[in-house]
Design an enzyme around this catalytic site. Structure first.
Site: not given
Ligand SMILES: [Fe+2]
Ligand SMILES: [Fe+2]
Length: 261
Positions: A9, A40-41, A68-69, A150, A175, A177
């Site tokens: 990520d 995603e981040n 998820n983001h 994820h 996910h 991190h």
């Molecule tokens: Fe993430």
């Molecule tokens: Fe995530």
């Protein structure tokens, strides 16, 4: 021999700076044929925008996976519908824009990438261990296949690794991190790691400025979160695949600080 660099990520400005500065050199140094990046981040620490996705592609990503983001920024919704190698979890609802699999080609070798979401805290539409069958059908013609799962729960990722052992080259978790120390090739030939980790500021709390995160935990009051800039690192894994077969020979963590300039 085909080598895949998978990057955990990418978080905020610090993560994108690492990607811009390091992906090209790492591709050359490690002989990576494919670079797959979880993005995603990428935008401000939560979600991704067309601009930040373009930046990751320009930095050397062949494929971007999400999580998820995915839908945090509205402007990325149509971008996910266009024919770019950016995918969101396959087991989201059909009402959610984007695709969950993609195939890319380099030097006559094809790589299929599948993105899946776990259950815990993820709001998925279908269990990932069921949905994966349809996802694998979509990439059945690919020479090699990598799955980005994820998920929050380690058990959901370990279970998928075993479930797919011998059928795909790699199952990599994202996910949380935080990189896990369990990277290995499973007996059937699938490279596996529970979490690759995060590409961003190690001086924060999983990417967030640490004083903000600590304040929320101490006061139980909401407060703004900004992405940390302190001590940027890349967290990735290098997977070497067996020629002509959907199996890996090795998986090696690549955990390095952004070189000082
Ligand atoms: Fe993430
Ligand atoms: Fe995530």
């Amino acid at each position: 021999m085909t080598a895949i660099l998978f990057v955990g990520d990418v978080v905020g400005t610090a993560g994108r700076r690492v990607a811009r500065a390091m992906l090209g050199d790492l591709r050359a140094e490690l002989g990576a044929d494919f670079v797959v990046v979880n993005g995603e981040n990428a935008a401000g620490g939560i979600g991704i925008t067309p601009k930040t996705a373009d930046e990751l592609f320009a930095a050397g990503a062949d494929v971007i996976t999400l999580g998820n983001h995915t839908y945090r920024h509205r402007e990325v919704w149509p971008y996910l519908q266009e024919r770019r190698p950016i995918i969101r979890p396959f087991n989201f609802l059909p009402s959610q824009p984007g695709r969950g699999t993609v195939e890319v080609e380099r030097g006559g070798v094809t790589l299929g990438v599948v993105n899946l979401a776990g259950n815990l805290y993820m709001n998925h539409a279908a269990p990932h261990l069921l949905a994966v069958e349809e996802a694998l059908q979509a990439v059945r013609g690919a020479d090699h296949v990598l799955v980005d799962v994820h998920a929050e729960a380690t058990s959901e990722k370990v279970a998928l690794g075993w479930h797919l052992d011998g059928r795909v080259d790699a199952v990599v978790g994202t996910h949380t991190h935080v990189p896990t120390a369990d990277a290995r090739v499973l007996p059937g030939g699938t490279a596996y790691v529970t979490d690759v980790g995060m590409t961003g500021a190690r001086g924060g709390v999983i990417g967030v400025r640490r004083e903000q995160s600590i304040a929320v935990m101490r006061t139980q009051m909401p407060q703004r979160y900004d992405a940390s800039d302190e001590d940027p690192w890349i967290n990735a894994v290098l997977i070497r695949c067996e020629p002509g077969r959907r199996a890996a020979t090795s998986i090696e963590p690549i955990l390095r600080p952004l070189p000082a300039t």
